[in-house]
Write a protein that holds these residues in place. Structure first.
Motif, short mmCIF file in Angstrom:
data_model
loop_
_atom_site.label_atom_id
_atom_site.label_comp_id
_atom_site.label_asym_id
_atom_site.label_seq_id
_atom_site.Cartn_x
_atom_site.Cartn_y
_atom_site.Cartn_z
N THR A 187 0.86 -1.18 0.00
CA THR A 187 0.00 0.00 0.00
C THR A 187 0.89 1.23 0.00
N THR A 213 -4.22 -7.55 2.03
CA THR A 213 -5.34 -7.69 2.96
C THR A 213 -6.67 -7.73 2.21
N GLY A 272 -0.87 -3.74 8.58
CA GLY A 272 -1.20 -4.20 7.23
C GLY A 272 -0.28 -5.33 6.78
N SER A 291 2.42 0.75 3.77
CA SER A 291 2.26 -0.53 4.44
C SER A 291 2.74 -1.66 3.53
N LEU A 323 -8.08 -2.55 10.47
CA LEU A 323 -7.11 -1.68 9.79
C LEU A 323 -7.75 -0.94 8.64
N GLU A 324 -8.91 -1.38 8.24
CA GLU A 324 -9.61 -0.68 7.18
C GLU A 324 -10.80 0.09 7.75
N TRP A 332 -1.42 -8.52 8.74
CA TRP A 332 -2.66 -9.06 8.19
C TRP A 332 -2.46 -9.48 6.73
N GLY A 333 -1.72 -8.71 5.95
CA GLY A 333 -1.50 -9.05 4.55
C GLY A 333 -0.68 -10.32 4.39
N GLY A 358 0.38 -4.37 2.40
CA GLY A 358 -0.93 -3.85 2.80
C GLY A 358 -2.05 -4.21 1.83
N ASP A 414 -12.38 -5.83 9.81
CA ASP A 414 -11.01 -5.47 9.48
C ASP A 414 -10.65 -4.13 10.10
N SER A 416 -2.24 0.34 9.53
CA SER A 416 -1.69 -0.56 8.49
C SER A 416 -0.20 -0.27 8.35
#
Lengths: 318, 318
Positions: free
Chosen positions: A150, A179, B118, A173, B301-302, B121-122, A176, B299, B94
């Motif tokens: 990201t 995700t 991020g 990120s 982070l979003e 999680w990614g 990122g 989520d 993130s």
């Protein structure tokens, strides 16, 4: 970890008293194997000692050893031997050691990070199914990390965040974009994953190195270790990271013989321990390939033990 | 990125002049959606401004807001308001922002890293096929990173490397064991992968934060952002990293309302811009779930935009 070796024996390689000075994790990992297959003992030398000795030797003895790298351009740096110290030596193996070097044998390991070459190769192998470190590195060359990372612009509608000095192309990120709910691992190109990993890790090492150099007021940061392997994109990312975080005040430097610091240091330790006995230096071919197992993958982080390359030896006559 | 919101309108929510103060990436990402589905404009506030305003407010207004965390034990810290500044605010979304805070509205984003929530999680989603951030975090709780990370003891035959202060259990290389030639992704437990990722990222954030605190002589490092989410293992790893790298001299501090710094700051910006018009504060339920798409995965982070949770609003009577 790599086996860094010199070689000493009395009459022949299989003599009980044959030994090789070695350092790094390989000196432990391959100890039994050397003993069993070649009848050679690995005499362990302290890893940090060897790295520093090797780097100091190279910086003093080899013309055009250190260079800077930016935007694809290599520039050799002439270092005045009287103005060499102090510097920060960053050795990137499977993990990363950061060593403040104040002189010959004068040093302190001031920091490090577990996010190093082993992380690149380990995560990269899991994510891309690459079969070798070289293959993964080669992949990164063709990839585009923007497919997975990201960027600042992705967050702020394509705009820079200039107020805090971040351009739209700065990575906000790492990974990122992975995700995203509707994409799986298979939907990403291995080359993009490899590139993203390489940027994440190189950038992180550059940042932590710079912060440590700043902490101790060190002008020079010298990067070595087999992770770099003269790979231009790796050097470029580390150099850009140091440039970015230092706002142009610090420069990353690299070494031509980056993968051999420990080996050189181990080799030179003969001098420390038994210089009088060291009468002949020669390069001697050893049938390493046949003797050290069936692994045909080249893995610099585990030691360069494949192929039929020679090991530099010092023949020791008692 | 999360949408951080207060809410202002004249007569009703669909009025053209209705708007919500918002910050972070979500203020850009969800701008069209809010306009289209709810007829509400997102009025963007500067993210760093909001984070700092939110943190300062919490630290001053809320009793037992900040605490330290070590070995599973939480200890609240009473901070003298006259001795609050300067401190380092580390916001882990993130990506990660590190902000030196010198007072109300006085701050500078001094550093950051792209290796943040991020990345966890990614990478975690790609490696474990977890369907939500919470699921991945839960996995980490049951995992053992030693199955994947190379420890110092793995390298040095089970021994410490005490000369440089590394115990045998220190991680030498994150994901270093995944370089093993005879193992694929499927051979590793998702929970071990998650744990290793969490340790790698939390440790890295702790280290870079400490180095920045040291650089500016800041006594306190305060961690916030939705990545932490009161998750004990995350806090423990960050706290241990700060303890390790500072040799016990610095302590990581956490906030009870860690995920709401930006939201609080955005909310408080009404005060800055139009305090006179702000006559009623109330909690008002909004049918967010029905209006904001079909994504049922949580989520953080979003932005927390699922469920039927209420959004805190300030009703604005012109």
């Amino acid at each position: 970890m790599n086996v860094n070796s010199g070689f000493q024996h009395q009459e022949n390689c299989t003599n009980d008293r044959s030994f090789i000075k070695a350092t790094g994790g390989g000196a432990y990992k391959f100890s039994e194997l050397f003993k069993e297959k070649l009848g050679i003992s690995l005499e362990k030398e302290d890893e940090m000692d060897c790295l520093v000795t090797g780097a100091n030797f190279l910086l003093k003895a080899v013309n055009q050893e250190a260079f800077t790298y930016l935007n694809g351009s290599k520039e050799f740096v002439q270092i005045d031997h009287n103005d060499l110290y102090p510097y920060l030596l960053v050795n990137i193996g499977s993990g990363v050691s950061m060593i403040k070097v104040d002189g010959d044998g004068k040093f302190e390991r001031v920091s490090g990070t577990s996010v190093g070459g082993g992380t690149f190769w380990g995560l990269g192998k899991l994510l891309t199914k690459s079969q070798s470190f070289d293959e993964l590195l080669e992949l990164s060359h063709r990839g585009d990390n923007r497919a997975i990372d990201t960027l600042v612009g992705d967050i702020y509608g394509g705009m820079d965040y200039l107020k805090i000095g971040l351009s739209s192309t700065t990575i906000a990120s790492s990974f990122g974009k992975a995700t995203s709910h509707n994409k799986e691992l298979e939907d990403y190109k291995p080359e993009d994953i490899s590139r993203s990993l390489l940027r994440m890790i190189s950038n992180n090492i550059g940042q932590i190195s710079y912060l440590n150099a700043l902490r101790f007021g060190l002008k020079r940061i010298i990067f070595g270790g087999f992770f770099i392997r003269s790979h231009s994109y790796t050097m470029d990312t580390i150099a850009v990271a140091v440039h970015f975080w230092s706002k142009g005040e610090a420069k990353a430097m690299f070494l031509r013989h980056e993968g051999f610091l420990g080996a050189l240091g181990a080799f030179m330790s003969y001098e420390t321990h038994s210089l009088d006995d060291l009468v002949v230096n020669q390069v001697m071919p050893l049938p390493v390939n046949a003797s050290l197992g069936t692994d045909t993958n080249y893995d610099p982080l585990e030691g360069d033990l494949n192929g039929t390359e020679s090991i530099q030896c010092s023949v020791y006559r008692a």
